[in-house]
Design an enzyme around this catalytic site. Structure first.
Site, PDB file in Angstrom:
ATOM      1  N   TYR A   1       8.663  16.058  -0.015  1.00 48.11           N
ATOM      2  CA  TYR A   1       8.427  17.296  -0.755  1.00 48.11           C
ATOM      3  C   TYR A   1       8.248  17.027  -2.237  1.00 48.11           C
ATOM      4  O   TYR A   1       7.536  17.775  -2.932  1.00 48.11           O
ATOM      5  CB  TYR A   1       9.546  18.309  -0.455  1.00 48.11           C
ATOM      6  CG  TYR A   1       9.518  18.643   1.017  1.00 48.11           C
ATOM      7  CD1 TYR A   1       8.476  19.409   1.528  1.00 48.11           C
ATOM      8  CD2 TYR A   1      10.443  18.119   1.907  1.00 48.11           C
ATOM      9  CE1 TYR A   1       8.373  19.654   2.881  1.00 48.11           C
ATOM     10  CE2 TYR A   1      10.349  18.358   3.265  1.00 48.11           C
ATOM     11  CZ  TYR A   1       9.305  19.131   3.746  1.00 48.11           C
ATOM     12  OH  TYR A   1       9.190  19.366   5.078  1.00 48.11           O
TER      13      TYR A   1
ATOM     14  N   HIS B   1       0.841  -1.197   0.000  1.00 43.40           N
ATOM     15  CA  HIS B   1       0.000   0.000   0.000  1.00 43.40           C
ATOM     16  C   HIS B   1       0.883   1.256   0.000  1.00 43.40           C
ATOM     17  O   HIS B   1       0.698   2.147  -0.828  1.00 43.40           O
ATOM     18  CB  HIS B   1      -0.944   0.018   1.203  1.00 43.40           C
ATOM     19  CG  HIS B   1      -1.599   1.346   1.427  1.00 43.40           C
ATOM     20  ND1 HIS B   1      -2.524   1.870   0.551  1.00 43.40           N
ATOM     21  CD2 HIS B   1      -1.439   2.284   2.399  1.00 43.40           C
ATOM     22  CE1 HIS B   1      -2.916   3.061   0.983  1.00 43.40           C
ATOM     23  NE2 HIS B   1      -2.273   3.343   2.098  1.00 43.40           N
TER      24      HIS B   1
ATOM     25  N   TRP C   1       7.386   0.160   3.924  1.00 47.30           N
ATOM     26  CA  TRP C   1       7.871   0.925   2.757  1.00 47.30           C
ATOM     27  C   TRP C   1       9.283   1.447   2.972  1.00 47.30           C
ATOM     28  O   TRP C   1       9.982   1.733   2.025  1.00 47.30           O
ATOM     29  CB  TRP C   1       6.893   2.031   2.370  1.00 47.30           C
ATOM     30  CG  TRP C   1       7.131   3.369   3.024  1.00 47.30           C
ATOM     31  CD1 TRP C   1       6.671   3.757   4.234  1.00 47.30           C
ATOM     32  CD2 TRP C   1       7.864   4.478   2.494  1.00 47.30           C
ATOM     33  NE1 TRP C   1       7.075   5.031   4.509  1.00 47.30           N
ATOM     34  CE2 TRP C   1       7.806   5.499   3.459  1.00 47.30           C
ATOM     35  CE3 TRP C   1       8.568   4.714   1.309  1.00 47.30           C
ATOM     36  CZ2 TRP C   1       8.423   6.723   3.267  1.00 47.30           C
ATOM     37  CZ3 TRP C   1       9.183   5.938   1.131  1.00 47.30           C
ATOM     38  CH2 TRP C   1       9.113   6.936   2.094  1.00 47.30           C
TER      39      TRP C   1
ATOM     40  N   ASP D   1       7.618  20.547 -27.273  1.00 45.25           N
ATOM     41  CA  ASP D   1       7.688  19.253 -26.586  1.00 45.25           C
ATOM     42  C   ASP D   1       8.699  19.423 -25.463  1.00 45.25           C
ATOM     43  O   ASP D   1       9.189  20.525 -25.236  1.00 45.25           O
ATOM     44  CB  ASP D   1       8.124  18.139 -27.561  1.00 45.25           C
ATOM     45  CG  ASP D   1       7.604  16.766 -27.115  1.00 45.25           C
ATOM     46  OD1 ASP D   1       7.667  16.465 -25.906  1.00 45.25           O
ATOM     47  OD2 ASP D   1       7.118  16.008 -27.963  1.00 45.25           O
TER      48      ASP D   1
ATOM     49  N   THR E   1       6.384  26.801   4.608  1.00 42.72           N
ATOM     50  CA  THR E   1       5.134  26.100   4.320  1.00 42.72           C
ATOM     51  C   THR E   1       3.942  26.929   4.800  1.00 42.72           C
ATOM     52  O   THR E   1       2.938  27.045   4.099  1.00 42.72           O
ATOM     53  CB  THR E   1       5.139  24.725   5.010  1.00 42.72           C
ATOM     54  OG1 THR E   1       6.431  24.136   4.817  1.00 42.72           O
ATOM     55  CG2 THR E   1       4.110  23.813   4.405  1.00 42.72           C
TER      56      THR E   1
ATOM     57  N   SER F   1      -1.925  26.305  -6.805  1.00 39.49           N
ATOM     58  CA  SER F   1      -1.596  27.701  -7.100  1.00 39.49           C
ATOM     59  C   SER F   1      -2.068  28.117  -8.492  1.00 39.49           C
ATOM     60  O   SER F   1      -2.098  29.299  -8.803  1.00 39.49           O
ATOM     61  CB  SER F   1      -0.078  27.933  -6.993  1.00 39.49           C
ATOM     62  OG  SER F   1       0.374  27.542  -5.719  1.00 39.49           O
TER      63      SER F   1
ATOM     64  N   ARG G   1       1.491   1.344  14.993  1.00 40.76           N
ATOM     65  CA  ARG G   1       1.184   1.152  13.575  1.00 40.76           C
ATOM     66  C   ARG G   1       1.645  -0.243  13.168  1.00 40.76           C
ATOM     67  O   ARG G   1       2.489  -0.851  13.816  1.00 40.76           O
ATOM     68  CB  ARG G   1       1.833   2.247  12.738  1.00 40.76           C
ATOM     69  CG  ARG G   1       3.301   2.062  12.422  1.00 40.76           C
ATOM     70  CD  ARG G   1       3.932   3.339  11.908  1.00 40.76           C
ATOM     71  NE  ARG G   1       3.943   3.392  10.441  1.00 40.76           N
ATOM     72  CZ  ARG G   1       4.779   4.187   9.739  1.00 40.76           C
ATOM     73  NH1 ARG G   1       5.630   4.996  10.357  1.00 40.76           N
ATOM     74  NH2 ARG G   1       4.749   4.196   8.439  1.00 40.76           N
TER      75      ARG G   1
ATOM     76  N   HIS H   1      14.959  13.585  11.653  1.00 39.96           N
ATOM     77  CA  HIS H   1      13.796  13.623  12.554  1.00 39.96           C
ATOM     78  C   HIS H   1      12.961  12.339  12.418  1.00 39.96           C
ATOM     79  O   HIS H   1      12.076  12.098  13.212  1.00 39.96           O
ATOM     80  CB  HIS H   1      12.955  14.893  12.375  1.00 39.96           C
ATOM     81  CG  HIS H   1      12.201  14.997  11.088  1.00 39.96           C
ATOM     82  ND1 HIS H   1      11.883  16.189  10.503  1.00 39.96           N
ATOM     83  CD2 HIS H   1      11.706  14.061  10.256  1.00 39.96           C
ATOM     84  CE1 HIS H   1      11.218  15.978   9.386  1.00 39.96           C
ATOM     85  NE2 HIS H   1      11.102  14.694   9.212  1.00 39.96           N
ATOM     86  N   HIS H   2      13.278  11.540  11.388  1.00 40.08           N
ATOM     87  CA  HIS H   2      12.655  10.209  11.309  1.00 40.08           C
ATOM     88  C   HIS H   2      13.358   9.222  12.224  1.00 40.08           C
ATOM     89  O   HIS H   2      12.945   8.078  12.341  1.00 40.08           O
ATOM     90  CB  HIS H   2      12.698   9.685   9.872  1.00 40.08           C
ATOM     91  CG  HIS H   2      11.907  10.517   8.911  1.00 40.08           C
ATOM     92  ND1 HIS H   2      10.591  10.285   8.638  1.00 40.08           N
ATOM     93  CD2 HIS H   2      12.248  11.599   8.174  1.00 40.08           C
ATOM     94  CE1 HIS H   2      10.156  11.180   7.764  1.00 40.08           C
ATOM     95  NE2 HIS H   2      11.142  11.991   7.475  1.00 40.08           N
TER      96      HIS H   2
ATOM     97  N   SER I   1      13.606   5.605 -13.661  1.00 38.75           N
ATOM     98  CA  SER I   1      12.605   6.367 -14.397  1.00 38.75           C
ATOM     99  C   SER I   1      12.541   7.816 -13.913  1.00 38.75           C
ATOM    100  O   SER I   1      12.539   8.753 -14.706  1.00 38.75           O
ATOM    101  CB  SER I   1      11.250   5.680 -14.234  1.00 38.75           C
ATOM    102  OG  SER I   1      10.203   6.563 -14.486  1.00 38.75           O
ATOM    103  N   SER I   2      12.520   7.994 -12.580  1.00 40.44           N
ATOM    104  CA  SER I   2      12.406   9.355 -12.048  1.00 40.44           C
ATOM    105  C   SER I   2      13.637  10.189 -12.357  1.00 40.44           C
ATOM    106  O   SER I   2      13.529  11.374 -12.659  1.00 40.44           O
ATOM    107  CB  SER I   2      12.209   9.314 -10.533  1.00 40.44           C
ATOM    108  OG  SER I   2      11.030   8.635 -10.224  1.00 40.44           O
TER     109      SER I   2
ATOM    110  N   GLU J   1      11.828  13.224  -0.515  1.00 38.60           N
ATOM    111  CA  GLU J   1      10.724  12.551  -1.219  1.00 38.60           C
ATOM    112  C   GLU J   1       9.363  13.083  -0.778  1.00 38.60           C
ATOM    113  O   GLU J   1       8.449  13.239  -1.587  1.00 38.60           O
ATOM    114  CB  GLU J   1      10.820  11.043  -0.967  1.00 38.60           C
ATOM    115  CG  GLU J   1       9.619  10.235  -1.438  1.00 38.60           C
ATOM    116  CD  GLU J   1       9.512  10.107  -2.948  1.00 38.60           C
ATOM    117  OE1 GLU J   1      10.489  10.450  -3.636  1.00 38.60           O
ATOM    118  OE2 GLU J   1       8.459   9.678  -3.434  1.00 38.60           O
TER     119      GLU J   1
ATOM    120  N   HIS K   1      13.138  12.042   3.172  1.00 35.59           N
ATOM    121  CA  HIS K   1      12.482  13.303   3.492  1.00 35.59           C
ATOM    122  C   HIS K   1      12.323  14.220   2.299  1.00 35.59           C
ATOM    123  O   HIS K   1      11.222  14.743   2.079  1.00 35.59           O
ATOM    124  CB  HIS K   1      13.059  14.015   4.699  1.00 35.59           C
ATOM    125  CG  HIS K   1      12.001  14.906   5.257  1.00 35.59           C
ATOM    126  ND1 HIS K   1      11.009  14.457   6.088  1.00 35.59           N
ATOM    127  CD2 HIS K   1      11.682  16.183   4.968  1.00 35.59           C
ATOM    128  CE1 HIS K   1      10.143  15.420   6.299  1.00 35.59           C
ATOM    129  NE2 HIS K   1      10.526  16.473   5.643  1.00 35.59           N
TER     130      HIS K   1
ATOM    131  N   LYS L   1       3.064  29.672   2.437  1.00 32.42           N
ATOM    132  CA  LYS L   1       2.238  29.274   1.291  1.00 32.42           C
ATOM    133  C   LYS L   1       0.760  29.239   1.683  1.00 32.42           C
ATOM    134  O   LYS L   1      -0.092  29.726   0.939  1.00 32.42           O
ATOM    135  CB  LYS L   1       2.666  27.896   0.775  1.00 32.42           C
ATOM    136  CG  LYS L   1       4.102  27.840   0.336  1.00 32.42           C
ATOM    137  CD  LYS L   1       4.399  26.604  -0.471  1.00 32.42           C
ATOM    138  CE  LYS L   1       4.194  26.868  -1.933  1.00 32.42           C
ATOM    139  NZ  LYS L   1       5.102  27.875  -2.475  1.00 32.42           N
TER     140      LYS L   1
END
Lengths: 202, 646
Positions: free
Chosen positions: B261, B79, B143, B108, B332, B272, B454, B306-307, B173-174, B259, B257, B335
């Site tokens: 963002y 998931h 994950w 293009d 943040t 926006s 969890r 912080h993780h 790919s990314s 990731e 981290h 925004k």
């Protein structure tokens, strides 16, 4: 309906495909590819220093032997010179000189690979021996793979030169492959410092 | 318009790649690739949603018996992996592909064939990862797959093999897409499209691609080490051989981290775009919005540990990472307030995209505030690995990213297909999603604070978690209904929605000046841009009085070919608009487009053969065969010019 062309006869309608900046699109693409690959090596070397800092003795078998590595460093750094001369040659429209210089650079690259493989075979440890062996072979192996890719790209340049697909007006392929080859040499300097020099300064 | 368009040339014979299935397999058109990303990602979103719903059914009451513990581990791992790497990231990629060339006025992307390659590699990686279900060996390590649990000793089966190889493929790919889009945005902007005139979605894309290029190498290194450990006997994570277990955590979160963002910034960009259109006001504080994007990306690299507050890094490291995490809340928050400022005093129209955009602003704020709660190490120690964290990141990723992406889908669907989505079904979708989402995830805060860990498979009754879990599962059932309504809306509107025309919303940016769907070449004449809001300059100039403009347009454009100045062309001072419903072909306009080609797909197939050889008993001849196909396809690709010879 009058067709509008730029001074060298390119129809205006097709210009946006090539980009509008001061530099060609392919040049920017190669720069960011180089940044990506450079980042990859930076993180590999980060891992080397991280594991080293956590280990009681590093490297476990004492600092590595330097002779072959120094020879190899000289070879790879020097190989950037013919690559550069090849780029300058195609800007002067000298296709023969480009082919010759590219082959010289490629031969130096092959020599680097042979010496690297020789050094690997002489190591008393293997990839599975411990953290150091794993890091040593992964970092130098990644670099080895990048040299192989560089050689494949140089082959492509030679093919393009022989097939009349590069010229003084279209030197982009040669310039980007040259930039990649310089990256491979530059990255090796960092790998060399990390793996061969830093243990003596530890 | 006629003065800048070449004389029509005779239309050539139709290529076999121009229609039917081949036109999709061989496409290099960013709009088609964007649609491939969109529909593939939505399919994986449904798969990930089914996995989530089974998890919720299992947890509905104490001691659930729907699935076994092994299956449960596979479900929560897949998931997370599916939603992050196969749904949200590629949904963002769908918009990068479809929108960025339109928003900057390009024909293009910079490298159309590399773009096709990125998509095929993504498709291959996502299928590869999910094929594991057929072997009853789906990844089961969570994950973030902590070492040493992910090593051969503790995970001997194929499960983590599929995960490690699949993730490696998806990362490729990314990365390829990353430098493609950076180059596109730097080098392909239309005349007058200065950086500070770019639509904010293009800015969000630009910043996100830098995050990808700088953070994905971390996961590449981490996963490569794991791959070598599992397949070639190295000792990066084997504790018995003297490895350090935190190496994986540092490498993973140095990627993980940024990731976060990568997942949220594109949604911020879409919102926006939506808010100014439906508030009929320019975006409040455009430059500050851009700077805060950059600042978030920059600070995003300094907060990874912080993780890891629970692993015992010591008070100095804990303090530093706590403070940097609090700092990142500032840009943040800027925004959020700028979005509120955009809506303040505007003539609001509550269309479906607007509702989803407001959904992001409100729900992301809740997720952001619970994020700030984690930034304090003592507080985090109580919350870590509890359902409180699950509540937090679902408010950020579902309430934030998915709400923004839904806003984008409803907003850009007319541009993609030429037809509007149903507003009635759209509003049902929004309200059911909004209610279901809050019912599902809000009670998790309480379950977590009451101590529910969890990733547990079952729990005993009477620990104070029963009611919270009942409500969560009911909320998830509402989300299932909402998603079904969305799928029905999508399918029906694509076939028979109302015709959209060029600009159904009265939007300010140039992609709305061309027909919907846009022709292959996007713009018959490349527009000259005079301000941030060219469409409003023309249709409603009173709205853009406060926005900076070029004094009199740019009359002359210097044309550069191969880095050298090749001449000047005159362009009309005003933005060129294409006539509604005029669809001359690229042939007729004399516009040279990239040739469709199957080679990126062939290169991807070579990679697939190699990876199957690796996972199938490390079968060396098959690995080598795949490598040869890959290199041969790449050579064939490199040695064929991008465009037809002329």
């Amino acid at each position: 309906m009058e067709a509008v062309h730029t001074l060298d006869g390119v129809p205006i309608a097709r210009i946006p495909l090539d980009g509008r900046g001061h530099r060609a699109t392919g040049w920017w693409g190669m720069m960011f590819f180089i940044i990506t690959e450079g980042t990859l090596f930076a993180y590999l070397l980060f891992s080397y220093f991280y594991v080293g800092a956590q280990s009681p003795t590093w490297p476990p078998g004492g600092p590595p032997e330097l002779t072959l590595a120094i020879v190899n460093t000289v070879i790879l750094v020097v190989s950037s010179i013919p690559m550069r001369l090849g780029t300058l040659a195609i800007r002067r429209a000298s296709r023969g000189a480009l082919v010759a210089w590219a082959i010289v650079a490629a031969l130096l690259g092959v020599a680097f690979l042979i010496i690297e493989a020789t050094e690997w075979s002489r190591k008393p440890f293997r990839m599975s021996t411990g953290s150091y062996g794993s890091l040593y072979f992964t970092v130098t192996g990644f670099h080895f793979a990048h040299v192989v890719v560089g050689l494949l790209l140089i082959l492509e340049i030679v093919w393009r030169a022989l097939a009349d697909r590069v010229s003084a007006a279209r030197p982009l392929a040669v310039e980007t492959v040259g930039a990649y080859w310089h990256l491979v040499g530059l990255v090796w300097l960092f790998v060399f410092f990390t793996i061969y020099v830093s243990p003596y300064l530890w | 318009m006629a003065t800048t368009v070449a004389a029509p040339r005779a239309a050539g014979p139709k290529h076999k790649y121009e229609s039917g299935i081949w036109s999709w397999l061989a496409t290099t058109d960013h709009k088609r690739i964007g649609q491939l990303y969109l529909y593939t990602a939505l399919a994986w979103f449904l798969v990930g949603g089914i996995e989530a719903f089974i998890i919720r059914l299992q947890l509905y009451g104490p001691n659930g018996r729907i699935v076994s513990a092994e299956t449960y581990n596979q479900l929560f791992t897949m998931h997370g992996t599916t939603m992050i790497f196969m749904a949200i990231m590629p949904l963002s990629a769908a918009f990068f592909n479809f929108l960025v060339p339109l928003q900057i006025g390009a024909r293009d992307v910079a490298f159309p064939r590399l773009n096709a390659f990125s998509y095929w590699v993504f498709l291959a990686g996502s299928i590869f990862m999910n094929v594991s279900w057929l072997f009853h060996a789906a990844p089961d390590g969570g994950w973030f797959a902590y070492a040493p649990l992910n090593t051969r000793v503790y995970s001997p089966g194929l499960n983590m093999d599929f995960w490690v190889i699949g993730l490696q493929i998806l990362g490729l790919s990314s990365l390829a897409a990353g430098f493609n889009f950076i180059t596109t945005i730097i080098n392909m902007r239309a005349p007058g499209m200065h950086f500070m005139r770019m639509p904010v979605f293009t800015w969000a894309t630009f910043v996100t691609q830098f995050l990808i290029v700088l953070s994905f190498p971390f996961i590449t290194v981490a996963v490569t080490f794991l791959l070598f450990d599992r397949f070639f006997g190295t000792n990066f994570y084997e504790i018995a051989a003297g490895a350090d277990p935190l190496l994986w955590q540092h490498l993973f979160w140095l990627f993980g981290h940024p990731e976060v963002y990568i997942l949220i910034l594109p949604a911020f960009g879409l919102v926006s775009e939506v808010l100014p259109t439906f508030s009929r006001k320019p975006l409040f504080g455009y430059p500050v919005m851009v700077y805060s994007l950059i600042l978030i990306a920059f600070l995003g690299f300094g907060v990874w540990a912080h993780h890891m507050f629970a692993v015992g890094m010591g008070p100095i490291a804990d303090s530093i990472f706590g403070i940097t995490t609090m700092l990142i809340a500032i840009p943040t928050g800027v925004k959020i307030f700028n979005w509120l400022g955009t809506m303040w005093g505007g003539s609001l129209r509550f269309t479906t995209p607007m509702l989803f955009a407001i959904g992001l602003v409100s729900l992301f704020t809740i997720g952001g505030i619970s994020g700030v709660m984690h930034s304090s190490p003592p507080s985090d120690l109580q919350q870590t690995d509890s359902y409180f964290v699950v509540a937090h990141f679902h408010y950020v990723l579902f309430g934030g990213s998915m709400m923004g992406l839904f806003a984008g889908i409803y907003y850009y669907f007319p541009k993609i297909t030429g037809r509007l989505m149903s507003e009635t079904l759209g509003k049902w979708h929004f309200w059911l999603t909004f209610i279901g989402m809050n019912l599902t995830f809000f009670p998790m805060h309480f379950a977590g604070l009451d101590g529910m860990p969890r990733r547990i498979w079952q729990y005993d009754a009477n620990q104070g978690w029963d009611v919270d879990n009942h409500i969560s599962t009911i909320g998830a059932a509402i989300l299932v209904v909402a998603t079904l309504i969305f799928v029905i809306n999508l399918v029906r509107s694509r076939r028979s929605g109302a015709r959209a025309g060029n600009d159904p919303w009265g939007a300010p940016t140039i992609e709305w000046s061309i027909p919907s769907p846009p022709p292959a070449y996007n713009y018959a004449t490349i527009p000259t841009v005079r301000s941030r809001y060219p469409m409003w300059d023309m249709k409603a100039p009173e709205l853009t009085a406060s926005v900076p403009h070029s004094p009199a347009g740019e009359k002359e454009v210097t044309v550069k070919v191969g880095g050298a100045t090749a001449g000047h062309i005159e362009t009309p001072a005003d933005t060129q608009l294409n006539a509604e419903n005029a669809h001359p072909s690229a042939h007729e306009l004399g516009i040279v487009m990239p040739t469709p080609t199957i080679k990126p797909l062939l290169a991807t197939l070579g990679l697939c053969v190699s990876f199957f050889g690796l996972i199938w008993h490390r079968h060396v001849p098959i690995i080598i065969l795949g490598g040869v196909i890959f290199v041969a396809a790449l050579y064939a690709w490199l040695l064929t010019p991008l465009e037809p010879e002329h």
